[in-house]
Structure formats: C-alpha cells, structure tokens
Design an enzyme around this catalytic site. Structure first.
Site, short mmCIF file in Angstrom:
data_model
loop_
_atom_site.label_atom_id
_atom_site.label_comp_id
_atom_site.label_asym_id
_atom_site.label_seq_id
_atom_site.Cartn_x
_atom_site.Cartn_y
_atom_site.Cartn_z
N HIS A 31 9.82 -4.24 4.05
CA HIS A 31 10.67 -2.64 3.89
C HIS A 31 10.38 -1.60 5.71
CE1 HIS A 31 6.01 -2.64 4.33
NE2 HIS A 31 6.02 -0.20 5.23
N GLU B 70 4.01 -5.63 8.92
CA GLU B 70 2.98 -5.30 7.91
C GLU B 70 1.97 -6.93 7.72
OE1 GLU B 70 2.62 -0.70 6.79
OE2 GLU B 70 3.37 -1.82 5.58
N HIS C 119 0.97 -1.02 0.09
CA HIS C 119 0.39 -0.11 -0.03
C HIS C 119 1.02 1.32 -0.17
CE1 HIS C 119 0.39 -0.18 4.77
NE2 HIS C 119 0.71 -0.01 4.57
C1 DHB Z 1 5.82 3.47 2.95
C2 DHB Z 1 5.56 2.21 2.52
C3 DHB Z 1 4.48 2.36 3.42
O1 DHB Z 1 4.06 0.36 3.98
C4 DHB Z 1 4.13 3.12 4.49
O2 DHB Z 1 3.19 3.08 4.92
C5 DHB Z 1 4.40 4.56 3.80
C6 DHB Z 1 5.37 4.47 3.38
C7 DHB Z 1 7.20 3.57 1.81
O3 DHB Z 1 7.65 2.68 1.06
O4 DHB Z 1 6.93 4.27 0.96
FE FE Z 2 2.35 1.03 5.77
#
Ligand code: DHB
Ligand code: FE
Length: 283
Positions: A196, A243, A12
């Site tokens: 991430h 997540e 997302h």
């Molecule tokens: C990003 C990824 C995310 O899941 C989020 O909630 C906010 C930013 C990103 O990779 O920029």
């Molecule tokens: Fe996120």
C-alpha cells in the site's frame, strides 16, 4: 515453560476497525474481507492464547518526530486505545503481562538488541485492529480474552530497521520466551502491510503478485523474506509496504519449518491489500 505456539500476520487498516465499530461488516464492500477471518476466529477460540506478543507500528500516535525509537517494548500494566482524531476506538483497554515483558526486556537487551522500555504508552489502530479482526465480537466485551505485550517498530521515519534485523530480533524474542519458567501459551502477531501507498503519485499502489510471493515466503522460505531490501519494499509494495518487516519479527520467533493453517488475501480495504496468514509451530 512459556512456549510460542503460533504466529499470525495480519494487516491493520484503520477502516477495518471502523467497519467493525459501526456494524457494517456485512456490507458488500466489507463482507469478503471479513469472511476470510471466520476460520481465524474459530482457530483463536480453539487455541486460546494466554499472551499475545504483538508486533505493530505506531502511526505518530504515541511517538512523533521528537522521539523515534526503533523498537519499543510495552512493559506497562495496561495500554489505553488512543484517540487518533475521532475519539478512542470503543474497544477494551489492552492489559499487559508485566513479568513476561520485563523478562523479555532483560533477555533481549542482554542478547544485544537494544529496546526502548515503555512504561506508559497509548496504542493505535496498528495494535487494536489486528486484535479486533482475530477476536471478532469477543473484542467488544469488557476485556480482551488474553494479555498483550506490544512491541512498536519504527516503520514511519527512515531509517527503519531492515527485514533481516527484524527477523533476528524475532529469534531473540523466541529465546527470551522459551526461557520464561511459567507455563504460558504465547502467540506472536506481526501486523501491517501488505502492499500500500497512501501518498503522492503512486497512492493506491497494490502489487498482488509480490504480496502472494511474500505470503509463500512466510510459510516456506523465511530466509528469502528476510533478504528483501528497503528499496524492494519501496519499489514493489509502495511507501507503506515497509510495514511488512514487522511480519519478519513474528516469523523469526517461529520454527524454521511451520504448518500453514490458514491464509487470506483480499483487495481492496481502503488503500491497502489485506494479507493474513496463520502459522503453527510443530512442537
Ligand atoms: C491505511 C493503511 C494503513 O496501514 C494505515 O496505517 C493507515 C491507513 C489505509 O489503507 O487506509
Ligand atoms: Fe499502517
């Protein structure tokens, strides 16, 4: 009877929404990412859900440190796209299915999963970006093509729920939807991920090997995915990889054996490895 026909997992990343809203999806950076959703959009058109039960996380938008519900079910008639700092996204208001949401609240709470009931809630990129990527240009009409029941899961402030807890909640949601008398084609979305980390020393961490194994588990071995610990998510997928427990709510609501219809994995999108899979129930 209402039935869950399919599950969709999808990252997302907010910048994906910005790319769509500003019309730059054909640029070389974004094109390979969006190409992986062409088949998904065709599949959505062919399979037309009446309702999407959308499992996502709020990013300190509707909630902050003053109130941290583990599982918050959206029972409102509608949910406004939130202003996350640059004005609300130019996407339609999200319309709920209040009767089905109330039925799910009743069924799941009596099934011993304590949900917070949200009769008013703004929704952030965690919910609107997956709708945008899956519906494509249809998300820019006046209305989304179907109703949406949001379930916000706390993955921002520890203790977050375990993957196992999320998986079992998915099974309770399945029982709830299966017992709803109206004929409805319901899809369930699990959003967020994949690997991430947005902060501190390991910012930018991506783990493709781990992510691809997790996609395999989603298709073929949900039990293995449900056994993954918080520590493993943190260590292997970065601080925001947690997540992915939300994908387990989706997976728990599906049959044990499913048909994988489509899969897409792409790096990078902002700081995140984008993962996507579509799983159909057999019946
Ligand atoms: C990003 C990824 C995310 O899941 C989020 O909630 C906010 C930013 C990103 O990779 O920029
Ligand atoms: Fe996120």
């Amino acid at each position: 009877m209402a039935r869950i026909t399919a599950g969709v997992a999808c990252s997302h990343v907010p910048a994906i929404g910005v790319a769509m809203d500003t019309g730059i999806t054909e640029q070389p950076y974004w094109k390979p990412l969006f190409d992986g959703f062409i088949k998904s959009r065709e599949w959505m058109k062919a399979n037309k859900p009446d309702v999407i039960f959308l499992v996502y996380n709020d990013h300190c938008t509707a909630f902050d440190a003053s109130c941290i519900p583990t599982f918050a079910l959206g029972c409102a008639a509608e949910f406004q796209p939130a202003d996350e700092g640059w004005g609300p996204r130019p996407v339609p208001v999200v319309k709920g299915h209040q009767k089905l949401a109330s039925h799910i609240a009743q069924s799941v709470i009596l099934d011993e999963f304590d949900l917070t009931i949200m009769n008013e809630m703004e929704v952030d990129h965690g919910l609107t970006v997956p709708l945008s990527v899956m519906f494509g240009e249809h998300g820019t009409d006046d209305e989304w093509p179907c109703l949406v029941i949001p379930l916000a899961v706390n993955v921002v402030q520890y203790p977050a729920p375990t993957g196992r807890r999320c998986y079992n909640l998915g099974k309770a949601i399945r029982r709830a939807i299966d017992s709803y008398p109206e004929d409805l084609n319901v899809m369930i979305f699990g959003t967020g991920g994949m690997s991430h980390q947005l902060q501190a020393e390991r910012a930018g961490l991506i783990n493709p090997e781990w992510d691809n194994r997790f996609l395999d588990y989603m298709a073929n071995d949900p039990e293995a995915a449900a056994s993954i610990t918080h520590l493993e998510y943190l260590r292997e997928t970065g601080s925001e990889g947690i997540e992915m427990v939300m994908w387990l709510v989706m997976r728990g609501a599906l049959d044990e054996k499913v048909t994988e219809v489509h899969r897409h994995y792409h790096v990078p999108a902002s700081n995140t490895a984008v993962g996507h899979i579509i799983l159909e129930n057999h019946a």
